[in-house]
Design a protein around this motif. Structure first.
Motif, PDB file in Angstrom:
ATOM      1  N   ASP A   1     -25.591   4.637  37.415  1.00  0.00           N
ATOM      2  CA  ASP A   1     -25.090   5.955  37.007  1.00  0.00           C
ATOM      3  C   ASP A   1     -26.168   6.765  36.294  1.00  0.00           C
ATOM      4  O   ASP A   1     -26.284   7.980  36.491  1.00  0.00           O
TER       5      ASP A   1
ATOM      6  N   LEU B   1      -9.076   4.924  28.285  1.00  0.00           N
ATOM      7  CA  LEU B   1      -9.351   4.008  29.391  1.00  0.00           C
ATOM      8  C   LEU B   1      -8.641   4.465  30.660  1.00  0.00           C
ATOM      9  O   LEU B   1      -9.233   4.510  31.734  1.00  0.00           O
TER      10      LEU B   1
ATOM     11  N   ASN C   1      -9.894   7.923  32.078  1.00  0.00           N
ATOM     12  CA  ASN C   1     -11.217   7.852  32.698  1.00  0.00           C
ATOM     13  C   ASN C   1     -11.236   6.959  33.932  1.00  0.00           C
ATOM     14  O   ASN C   1     -12.290   6.779  34.553  1.00  0.00           O
TER      15      ASN C   1
ATOM     16  N   GLN D   1     -10.871   3.759  34.073  1.00  0.00           N
ATOM     17  CA  GLN D   1     -11.579   2.501  33.851  1.00  0.00           C
ATOM     18  C   GLN D   1     -10.592   1.335  33.840  1.00  0.00           C
ATOM     19  O   GLN D   1      -9.386   1.504  34.029  1.00  0.00           O
ATOM     20  N   LYS D   2     -11.111   0.151  33.619  1.00  0.00           N
ATOM     21  CA  LYS D   2     -10.256  -1.028  33.549  1.00  0.00           C
ATOM     22  C   LYS D   2      -9.258  -0.876  32.405  1.00  0.00           C
ATOM     23  O   LYS D   2      -9.609  -0.415  31.328  1.00  0.00           O
TER      24      LYS D   2
ATOM     25  N   TYR E   1     -18.413  -3.984  28.352  1.00  0.00           N
ATOM     26  CA  TYR E   1     -18.757  -4.910  29.432  1.00  0.00           C
ATOM     27  C   TYR E   1     -20.218  -4.750  29.834  1.00  0.00           C
ATOM     28  O   TYR E   1     -20.955  -5.733  29.958  1.00  0.00           O
TER      29      TYR E   1
ATOM     30  N   GLU F   1     -17.125   0.984  26.902  1.00  0.00           N
ATOM     31  CA  GLU F   1     -16.143   1.501  27.843  1.00  0.00           C
ATOM     32  C   GLU F   1     -15.648   2.878  27.422  1.00  0.00           C
ATOM     33  O   GLU F   1     -15.399   3.741  28.256  1.00  0.00           O
TER      34      GLU F   1
ATOM     35  N   LYS G   1     -23.685  -0.991  37.281  1.00  0.00           N
ATOM     36  CA  LYS G   1     -23.115   0.338  37.498  1.00  0.00           C
ATOM     37  C   LYS G   1     -23.652   1.345  36.484  1.00  0.00           C
ATOM     38  O   LYS G   1     -23.955   2.496  36.831  1.00  0.00           O
ATOM     39  N   GLN G   2     -23.761   0.940  35.240  1.00  0.00           N
ATOM     40  CA  GLN G   2     -24.256   1.854  34.209  1.00  0.00           C
ATOM     41  C   GLN G   2     -25.718   2.230  34.449  1.00  0.00           C
ATOM     42  O   GLN G   2     -26.120   3.375  34.230  1.00  0.00           O
TER      43      GLN G   2
ATOM     44  N   HIS H   1     -16.944  -8.188  35.792  1.00  0.00           N
ATOM     45  CA  HIS H   1     -16.910  -7.375  34.585  1.00  0.00           C
ATOM     46  C   HIS H   1     -18.319  -7.040  34.080  1.00  0.00           C
ATOM     47  O   HIS H   1     -18.828  -5.966  34.340  1.00  0.00           O
TER      48      HIS H   1
ATOM     49  N   GLU I   1     -20.475  -4.021  35.627  1.00  0.00           N
ATOM     50  CA  GLU I   1     -20.554  -2.836  34.775  1.00  0.00           C
ATOM     51  C   GLU I   1     -21.978  -2.572  34.312  1.00  0.00           C
ATOM     52  O   GLU I   1     -22.389  -1.406  34.183  1.00  0.00           O
TER      53      GLU I   1
END
Length: 294
Positions: free
Chosen positions: A243, A142, A145, A147-148, A198, A204, A239-240, A232, A236
């Motif tokens: 991406d 985590l 990378n 990430q959160k 998430y 994640e 975003k995914q 969250h 996410e």
């Protein structure tokens, strides 16, 4: 549409876990006729489950008003929205982001919202009850990378509990929509693996993606997104998708996120704002539900 909004949902009963009578909804839907759009438009509802709404185990402040606006939007655009998909966050007690997974040197479990860092694990401040090597590797992944960090969430959306269920009024409207449009609701279960998850596309930690879901999303001319929590699972999820389709600019411009259909978990507002500012550069549109005309 002949059927009135109030005949389908009762906003005064948000969070009451009212039984959803599908047989009655089917009878009501049988009297309805809509002029269906030629466009394929998807509404994606992210984690609109009892535990994420006010009064739930991880209830998001403001979520009832978010839901009211979302339901009104769905009703106002009932003809145009052709399909509905929902995600269902689904967990077990013994998962890495729940207190049962960790203990301190006295054997105490962490409180909800505790952040566990690599340093915490390596120093022995927090130790996993089992899977020690995998747990440390996970927390490291985590942080490496960017990430959160690992957050210990209140026990929520536990499989088999009422908390994991779709909020009843939302469930009634989307199933009524399914009857009228004769299209199944796509239900995406997430969060049952080792990693936090998430977003709806991938965990994640881990590279595996739900390629079937990504292909399904690409079938639509427009996608409208709302749900909980903004900071969250909504962020996410979007975003995914961005991406994965980052080179498909025409598609990304047809993704609309309802700003008044989601709220942040308290304390994560600034992080969320920064994230959306970056995502806007991809072409996705953040809009108020009353400003979006389909």
């Amino acid at each position: 549409m002949k059927t009135k909004f109030e005949e389908i949902v009762d906003i005064k009963r948000f969070g009451e876990n009212e039984p959803v009578d599908l047989n009655e909804l089917a009878k009501l839907a049988a009297t309805e006729q809509v002029s269906k759009s030629d466009e394929k438009i998807l509404f994606l509802g992210v984690d609109l489950q009892n535990d994420f709404l006010e009064g739930g185990a991880l209830g998001v402040p403001g979520s009832f008003k978010d839901l009211e606006r979302t339901l009104q939007f769905l009703y106002d655009h009932f003809d145009k929205i052709s399909h509905i998909a929902v995600s269902l966050d689904t967990h077990f007690i013994q998962q890495i982001f729940h207190a049962a997974w960790w203990v301190d040197q006295e054997g105490n479990h962490p409180d909800p919202m505790t952040i566990i860092s690599v340093e915490d694990v390596e120093s022995g401040k927090w130790q996993p009850v089992k899977h020690k090597e995998d747990s440390l590797a996970y927390v490291k992944a985590l942080e490496e990378n960017g990430q959160k960090q690992l957050c210990i969430w209140p026990y929520h959306c536990i499989e088999g509990t009422t908390g994991v269920m779709l909020e009843s009024q939302f469930a009634k409207l989307i199933h009524f929509h399914s009857f009228v449009h004769d299209n199944p609701i796509k239900k995406v279960v997430k969060g049952k693996g080792f990693s936090e998850m998430y977003g709806i596309v991938q965990p994640e930690v881990g590279s595996e993606k739900d390629e079937s879901l990504l292909s399904y999303l690409r079938e639509f001319d427009k996608i409208i997104v709302a749900g909980q929590a903004e900071s969250h699972c909504v962020y996410e999820s979007v975003k995914q998708i961005v991406d994965h389709y980052h080179e498909d600019h025409a598609f990304l411009k047809q993704i609309y996120v309802l700003t008044d259909g989601m709220s942040c978990i308290p304390g994560f507002e600034e992080m969320s704002e920064r994230g959306w500012t970056e995502l806007r550069k991809s072409g996705i549109q953040l809009v108020n539900s009353t400003d979006l005309k389909l």
